[in-house]
Design an enzyme around this catalytic site. Structure first.
Site, mmCIF file in Angstrom:
data_model
loop_
_atom_site.group_PDB
_atom_site.id
_atom_site.type_symbol
_atom_site.label_atom_id
_atom_site.label_comp_id
_atom_site.label_asym_id
_atom_site.label_seq_id
_atom_site.Cartn_x
_atom_site.Cartn_y
_atom_site.Cartn_z
ATOM 1 N N HIS A 190 0.958 -1.177 -0.222
ATOM 2 C CA HIS A 190 -0.319 -0.444 0.096
ATOM 3 C C HIS A 190 0.889 1.546 0.433
ATOM 4 O O HIS A 190 0.781 2.160 -1.297
ATOM 5 C CB HIS A 190 -0.792 -0.087 0.827
ATOM 6 N N GLU A 191 2.216 1.071 0.663
ATOM 7 C CA GLU A 191 2.620 2.741 0.794
ATOM 8 C C GLU A 191 3.394 2.720 -0.480
ATOM 9 O O GLU A 191 3.990 3.571 -0.495
ATOM 10 C CB GLU A 191 3.272 2.776 2.578
ATOM 11 N N HIS A 226 1.502 4.496 -2.957
ATOM 12 C CA HIS A 226 1.906 5.821 -2.734
ATOM 13 C C HIS A 226 3.329 6.266 -3.804
ATOM 14 O O HIS A 226 3.563 7.264 -3.919
ATOM 15 C CB HIS A 226 1.898 6.492 -1.091
#
Ligand SMILES: [Zn+2]
Length: 722
Positions: free
Chosen positions: A503-504, A507
């Protein structure tokens, strides 16, 4: 007055930023003190790729750099206003976009450090400087002369020869002024500035209180029998925590999310589960110095008042006006579309768990039982236990798996940089290069928990991309809170932690790949909250694809590839417990909207945060066995982060990521080059250059559909059950 222009991108020379200026013009800005020249924050850096020289930056340097930065931007803005020429895009809009480089850079470093490795000096400075920083912005956005110039350019926008990105910069700059209150009657502006400053302090205080409350708690276990049920690595980590905290022959459990979840899912002792659960959910609500209840009540009131001054009925109306959802009503309607099937599924999960609980002599399940019995049902259904899976998810292999996905999809490669400055010895830096070996940016990974770090996981930047006159590539960070294993032991991740890492990283990729001209549009900065989670959440789908697992999920001891039955189980388990997960998440989102859809009068009538919370959640029919993912006093997303009236955004963005990933799946190739190319161009690279709806349509060729979200969560068949 001669304006000193900062250029922060210089690579080579280790000269002070102002060395090339005439000495007499230095005195114009009151910054020719001897100390300036030794303060690394006010200098150009000769570090590789301009990575901040962390070892040279001392706590004391920040104040001076902030003062200098405030001063310098004031001079820059003054020069824009006093420009004798007519306002143009270049001398007003672009000049403003390029102003404030020193102060922005300083606060970016400061914010990164207070989030990842803070101390009492930095905390105190944060409380002191956050209202000053908010005043700095007000000085710009509430400056009438400046607004007149901006308005003049805006009025003439159709006659100007601007390209698409310039046009958008003009529109958004004008909108920023209006949203900040430039059109508010003069007599109300002082109050507006006051509210902004008060809210900045309250928000900083909220975050600090929560860090403190999380840090000081410890549950000390001295009887080994109380550990029964816990996986061996969790026990080992608790032993290590105890040793570090000076407890001999004991095990210590804290309130960081990883340690909490592991304990709740596995500890057989119901009494200890309850003890830890109560500690977790009562954080920052102890009526002591670090209590957040009064702070958040005050914030809800002040936000409502500010919204009214700005011409909106509530804070949520104000916030949502520039998001994809457009209004609190449409956000709530959307949440309820998922809430109802989520609750129906949660009821089914409860039935499955009750059967097992009754055998343990438990007739009524409580919130501190849910994790535990859900895990038992999972083991029964999927013969999948944490100890069995974890050896396949060793940290560096999982990270390399994320790198592999980025390479297959977007053609980027990651090369470890050994000798560059880092803010903590645990941090690893990587050089990121594109298909032609061109520099894409720097990626810095800070994966371990420590007491000086905020909880949770997030992406941030030390430098954003831009390309005005000179191309600047970004420095991007990823932060997790993994429990650090004892020396010499591998870091093994749960599958939830694997998803968080991806997820990170998603980003991070958006921050890295961006190719915009203006920093304003780069990567994740400035994107609407309900759009920014697209790139992060979409990467989670790749994490669990069998084709990916075969590449990166290997037993760290033997190198054996994860067996097919475990892969099948991971896939099947993806919809497991989704009733609970959906419900606890949506409950928190509805709570967030409730705090921020109050008028001033309504907010003034709330004086008990807990009572308000209970009333709201009961009103929506939350089950007594489920707590919202956050109670208000530790809901830092909305009171200390940027998600106020925006926690719904993760689920909203899931409409997009589920729909986007479905396109890859339907094509029969999860690395489909044509789709990946369009995703890279219109989503990753484009950042905020155009409205999200437009960019998404360019990628997908159509609007997103909610069905993939419901299907992937396993809720599609529950839609009509009410
Ligand atoms: Zn995210």
């Amino acid at each position: 007055m001669k304006l000193l222009r900062l250029s922060l991108t210089l690579a080579a020379a280790a000269v002070p930023l102002f060395a090339s200026a005439q000495s007499d013009s230095l005195s114009d800005t009151n910054m020719n003190t001897a100390a300036d020249l030794s303060n690394p924050l006010i200098q150009e850096w000769d570090t590789l790729h301009g990575i901040p020289p962390f070892a040279l930056i001392k706590d004391d340097h920040f104040r001076e750099a902030m003062e200098a930065g405030f001063e310098l931007q004031r001079a820059e803005v003054k020069a824009i206003i006093e420009n004798p020429g007519d306002p143009t895009f270049s001398n007003t809009i672009e000049a403003l976009e390029l102003s404030g480089a020193l102060i922005e850079r300083t606060f970016r470093i400061f914010g990164n450090l207070t989030g990842t490795d803070t101390n009492s000096n930095l905390d105190a400075l944060e409380l002191e400087m956050s209202p000053r920083n908010s005043q700095r912005k007000d000085e710009i956005y509430l400056n009438e002369d400046l607004f007149q110039r901006v308005s003049a350019v805006y009025e003439a926008r159709d006659e100007l020869d601007l390209d698409q990105e310039q046009h958008r910069l003009l529109e958004l700059t004008y909108r920023d002024f209006v949203r900040a209150g430039a059109a508010v009657p003069v007599e109300s502006r002082a109050r507006l500035t006051e509210l902004n400053a008060q809210l900045a302090v309250l928000s900083a205080r909220f975050g600090q209180n929560l860090r403190e409350e999380t840090k000081v708690f410890e549950m000390v276990i001295v009887d080994g029998a109380d550990l029964s049920g816990l996986p061996s690595d969790v026990i080992a980590a608790a032993r290590e925590t105890a040793r570090k905290r000076g407890h001999n022959d004991a095990w210590v459990f804290g309130l960081d999310r990883s340690s909490f979840e592991a304990f709740m899912a596995h500890a057989e002792s119901r009494q200890l589960r309850r003890q830890l659960f109560d500690a977790y959910r009562s954080r920052a609500a102890h009526e002591n110095d670090t209590d957040n209840q009064k702070i958040l009540l005050e914030m809800a009131r002040l936000r409502a008042e500010r919204a009214r001054l700005l011409g909106f009925e509530t804070h949520a109306d104000y916030q949502l006006a520039t998001r994809m959802a457009k209004s609190p009503d449409s956000a709530e309607k959307f949440l309820l579309q998922v809430w109802k099937p989520g609750l129906a599924r949660a009821q089914e999960e409860l039935r499955d768990m009750r059967e097992l609980a009754v055998r343990d002599g438990i007739d009524e399940l409580s919130p501190w039982d849910w994790w535990y019995y859900a895990e038992r049902v999972r083991e029964q259904k999927f013969t999948l236990d944490t100890d069995q899976l974890k050896p396949f998810f060793e940290l560096s292999q999982v990270r390399d798996g994320a790198f592999y996905a980025a390479n297959r999809l977007f053609g980027v490669s990651f090369q470890r940089l050994e000798d560059v400055p880092v803010w903590n010895p645990d941090v690893q830096a990587f050089e990121v290069r594109g298909p032609e070996d061109e520099l894409i940016g720097i990626f810095m990974a800070d994966y371990y928990a420590r007491d000086s770090k905020s909880g949770g996981a997030w992406m941030n930047t030390y430098r954003n991309a831009s390309d005005v006159g000179r191309e600047i590539r970004p420095i991007v960070t990823n932060n997790l809170n993994l429990i650090k294993p004892p020396e010499g032991q591998p870091t093994l991740l749960s599958f939830d932690e694997v998803r968080t890492l991806f997820h990170e990283f998603g980003h991070g990729l958006q921050g890295l790949l961006t190719t915009v001209r203006y920093e304003r549009f780069s990567g994740t900065s400035g994107l609407p909250r309900d759009y920014v989670e697209l790139c992060s959440q979409v990467m989670e789908h790749w994490a669990q694809e069998p084709e990916m697992l075969q590449v990166y999920a290997r037993d760290y001891r033997s190198g054996e590839v994860i067996p097919d039955d475990l892969i099948a189980n991971i896939g099947a388990a993806a919809t497991f417990n989704q009733g609970f997960m959906t419900t606890e998440y949506v409950a928190a989102s509805l709570l967030d909207l409730a705090w921020h859809t109050m008028t001033v009068e309504e907010a003034e009538n709330v004086d008990d945060a807990r009572a308000f919370e209970v009333e709201v959640l009961n009103g929506y029919g939350l089950l007594p066995e489920i707590e919202p993912r956050y109670r208000s006093p530790y809901f830092s997303h909305i009171f200390a982060g940027g998600y106020s009236a925006g926690y719904y955004a993760y689920l909203w963005a899931e409409i997009l990521d589920a729909d986007a990933f479905t396109a890859f799946k339907d094509s029969g190739d999860i690395f489909n080059p044509e789709l990946a190319g369009r995703f890279k161009t219109y989503i990753m690279e484009a950042g905020g250059r155009e409205e999200p709806e437009i960019l998404y349509r360019k990628f997908r060729g159509k609007d997103p559909d909610i069905q993939p979200l419901l299907r992937i969560r396993g809720l599609a068949d529950k839609v009509d059950t009410g």
